[in-house]
Design an enzyme around this catalytic site. Structure first.
Site, PDB file in Angstrom:
ATOM      1  N   ASP A  99       7.558  16.098   9.241  1.00  0.00           N
ATOM      2  CA  ASP A  99       7.204  15.687   7.872  1.00  0.00           C
ATOM      3  C   ASP A  99       5.692  15.666   7.680  1.00  0.00           C
ATOM      4  O   ASP A  99       5.131  14.711   7.133  1.00  0.00           O
ATOM      5  CB  ASP A  99       7.830  14.317   7.567  1.00  0.00           C
ATOM      6  CG  ASP A  99       8.005  14.091   6.072  1.00  0.00           C
ATOM      7  OD1 ASP A  99       7.910  15.068   5.296  1.00  0.00           O
ATOM      8  OD2 ASP A  99       8.232  12.940   5.669  1.00  0.00           O
ATOM      9  N   ILE A 133       0.803  -1.226   0.000  1.00  0.00           N
ATOM     10  CA  ILE A 133       0.000   0.000   0.000  1.00  0.00           C
ATOM     11  C   ILE A 133       0.832   1.269   0.000  1.00  0.00           C
ATOM     12  O   ILE A 133       0.304   2.349  -0.197  1.00  0.00           O
ATOM     13  CB  ILE A 133      -0.996   0.038   1.184  1.00  0.00           C
ATOM     14  CG1 ILE A 133      -0.293  -0.283   2.498  1.00  0.00           C
ATOM     15  CG2 ILE A 133      -2.168  -0.895   0.932  1.00  0.00           C
ATOM     16  CD1 ILE A 133      -1.208  -0.243   3.709  1.00  0.00           C
ATOM     17  N   LYS A 177       4.981  -2.192   8.212  1.00  0.00           N
ATOM     18  CA  LYS A 177       5.938  -1.241   7.645  1.00  0.00           C
ATOM     19  C   LYS A 177       7.330  -1.835   7.680  1.00  0.00           C
ATOM     20  O   LYS A 177       7.914  -2.007   8.746  1.00  0.00           O
ATOM     21  CB  LYS A 177       5.883   0.076   8.426  1.00  0.00           C
ATOM     22  CG  LYS A 177       6.871   1.130   7.932  1.00  0.00           C
ATOM     23  CD  LYS A 177       6.605   2.495   8.565  1.00  0.00           C
ATOM     24  CE  LYS A 177       7.652   3.511   8.120  1.00  0.00           C
ATOM     25  NZ  LYS A 177       7.321   4.886   8.482  1.00  0.00           N
ATOM     26  N   GLY A 208       7.916   4.271   0.005  1.00  0.00           N
ATOM     27  CA  GLY A 208       8.516   5.588   0.171  1.00  0.00           C
ATOM     28  C   GLY A 208      10.027   5.508   0.111  1.00  0.00           C
ATOM     29  O   GLY A 208      10.582   4.512  -0.354  1.00  0.00           O
ATOM     30  N   THR A 209      10.648   6.580   0.562  1.00  0.00           N
ATOM     31  CA  THR A 209      12.110   6.649   0.560  1.00  0.00           C
ATOM     32  C   THR A 209      12.690   5.754   1.639  1.00  0.00           C
ATOM     33  O   THR A 209      13.814   5.297   1.536  1.00  0.00           O
ATOM     34  CB  THR A 209      12.576   8.088   0.865  1.00  0.00           C
ATOM     35  OG1 THR A 209      11.432   8.936   0.896  1.00  0.00           O
ATOM     36  CG2 THR A 209      13.552   8.572  -0.164  1.00  0.00           C
ATOM     37  N   PHE A 210      11.919   5.552   2.701  1.00  0.00           N
ATOM     38  CA  PHE A 210      12.494   4.869   3.855  1.00  0.00           C
ATOM     39  C   PHE A 210      11.845   3.525   4.144  1.00  0.00           C
ATOM     40  O   PHE A 210      12.322   2.791   4.992  1.00  0.00           O
ATOM     41  CB  PHE A 210      12.380   5.758   5.102  1.00  0.00           C
ATOM     42  CG  PHE A 210      12.999   7.099   4.920  1.00  0.00           C
ATOM     43  CD1 PHE A 210      14.376   7.224   4.793  1.00  0.00           C
ATOM     44  CD2 PHE A 210      12.213   8.238   4.863  1.00  0.00           C
ATOM     45  CE1 PHE A 210      14.957   8.469   4.614  1.00  0.00           C
ATOM     46  CE2 PHE A 210      12.796   9.497   4.687  1.00  0.00           C
ATOM     47  CZ  PHE A 210      14.165   9.611   4.559  1.00  0.00           C
ATOM     48  N   VAL A 252       5.244  -0.325   2.781  1.00  0.00           N
ATOM     49  CA  VAL A 252       4.166  -0.662   3.703  1.00  0.00           C
ATOM     50  C   VAL A 252       3.197  -1.627   3.032  1.00  0.00           C
ATOM     51  O   VAL A 252       2.827  -1.438   1.873  1.00  0.00           O
ATOM     52  CB  VAL A 252       3.426   0.610   4.187  1.00  0.00           C
ATOM     53  CG1 VAL A 252       2.315   0.264   5.157  1.00  0.00           C
ATOM     54  CG2 VAL A 252       4.401   1.588   4.844  1.00  0.00           C
TER      55      VAL A 252
END
Ligand code: ADP
Ligand code: MG
Length: 398
Positions: free
Chosen positions: A181, A29, A94, A32-34, A37
């Site tokens: 963020d 879902i 995550k 991202g950069t880190f 998920v």
């Protein structure tokens, strides 16, 4: 589900012993950069399909539909909505990239742990580690896609959205934590519940933890020293100097935490303030409100910090930018012809951005809230608590 996603999920299940005893990965879902998920089913959840699951699925189908086919819930619908369950059947797993530093991962999990029980903050259920791989498990929160929803947001929707976001920020800030963020993908909003949850504490920090010296903005007695030490930004119409330090300058460059997402960074972050506070999150919330009122996403589209300053200056004008820079012992200079001296007022800007002739009374209220959030001076900017007391929430005109 896409074959490549299936393979990716299989890889996680294979490399992480025991994870498939507890969770069945359903879909990917977020990427991202880190982290990546996944939505997963908790296999320890006692199985019987109840109202809540059916309701969640119906909601997601509804939001995915084009606006003309979308159904708005009536007050009656809302009353018969199932209440939240204690143990969620679906969770968000995550997977934090192994390239993230262990300290960073520890920080994220620790802050989430501190914030457990805070309203509108997504709680951490548990976390696992296998070798260098860490996964965090959170309850799955069905949410709409901001990129689709922002165009159809009514002022009343904005009120629910921000009431929930500021509620989350009151608790986070009360713990002296800066999220750093705040942006739509980190605030998962459910239009039917009229609530959202704040996620992603990957960049969050405790206030004052990145201490590199008191900034002029909190200690004006440092005026002279900091002015001399202040770095120098220079921009001109043909080229933008990313780092306009005077030649032969042997002074050390200023270090300040600049983590965040471009377009959402507060002016003091751009001006390398060394005493950043929780107010940086309020600026970012303001940028979301500006996006909704201006009906433009993303509103800011800068490639780097100097670009971002130019965008900001186009709105605020050089006079106010100079004053904002001076607060942190910096000098703002620009000779770009499109940047005026005085800038624009918010109402004018929003009318222009959203192509409307006039703002409604409630849009004007929202615009006044916006002015309090996108205030260049962090000490004058609204706190989360003050924002909740704003007329936009307490005396709605619609
Ligand atoms: P990253 O650090 O990679 O940005 P996030 O924590 O922001 O990771 O999660 C990335 C995306 O995954 C979010 O934007 C959201 O779409 C989805 N997501 C994260 N947590 C949840 C959750 N609890 N429920 C549903 N979706 C989630
Ligand atoms: Mg994120």
């Amino acid at each position: 589900v896409d074959e490549s996603v299936k393979e990716d999920m299989k890889r996680l299940e294979d490399t992480f012993p025991g994870i498939s005893d507890r969770f069945r990965l359903v879909n990917r879902i977020g990427e991202g950069t880190f982290s990546t998920v996944y939505k997963a089913e908790d296999l320890l959840y006692n199985h019987y399909r109840n109202d809540w699951d059916a309701f969640q699925e119906a909601q997601e189908d509804n939001w995915a539909a084009p606006p003309s086919k979308r159904r708005r819930l009536s007050a009656g619908d809302r009353q018969s909505m199932p209440t939240k369950r204690r143990q969620p059947r679906y969770v968000a797993v995550k997977k934090i990239y192994v390239t993230s530093s262990p300290l960073r991962i520890q920080n994220e999990l620790e802050l989430l742990h501190d914030l457990r029980g805070c309203k509108s903050v997504c709680p951490l259920i548990t976390a696992f580690r296998h070798q260098d791989q860490v996964v965090a498990v959170l309850p799955y929160f069905p949410h709409s896609d901001f990129r689709i929803q922002y165009r159809t947001f009514l002022v009343a929707d904005m009120r629910h959205y921000f009431r929930s976001l500021f509620t989350a920020l009151v608790s986070v800030h009360k713990h002296n934590i800066l999220h750093r963020d705040i942006k739509p993908t980190n605030f998962l909003y459910n239009p039917d519940l009229r609530e959202g949850v704040l996620v992603d504490f990957g960049l969050a920090e405790r206030e004052g933890s990145e201490y590199t010296g008191t900034c002029l903005c909190v200690n004006p007695s440092h005026v002279r020293r900091n002015r001399i030490l202040g770095s120098y930004y220079s921009t001109n119409s043909t080229s933008v100097l990313a780092n306009g330090y005077p030649k032969n300058d042997s002074r050390p460059s200023r270090r300040a935490n600049r983590a965040g997402t471009r377009g959402f960074r507060a002016p003091e972050v751009l001006f390398k303030c060394t005493s950043q506070t929780t107010k940086i999150d309020m600026w970012s919330a303001g940028v979301i409100l500006l996006t909704l009122l201006g009906r433009r996403f993303p509103f800011f589209n800068s490639a780097d910090d100097v670009d971002a300053m130019i965008e900001m200056a186009s709105i605020f004008g050089t006079q106010r930018m100079k004053a904002a820079a001076a607060l942190h012992g910096q000098i703002f200079e620009s000779n770009i012809p499109t940047i005026g001296d005085k800038g624009y007022n918010w109402e004018k800007l929003i009318k222009w951005a959203s192509c409307v002739e006039d703002l409604t009374e409630s849009e004007k209220q929202a615009t006044r809230l916006l002015a309090g959030l996108m205030e260049l001076d962090p000490s004058k900017r609204l706190s989360a608590r003050e924002a909740l007391e704003h007329e936009f929430f307490t005396k709605p005109k619609d």
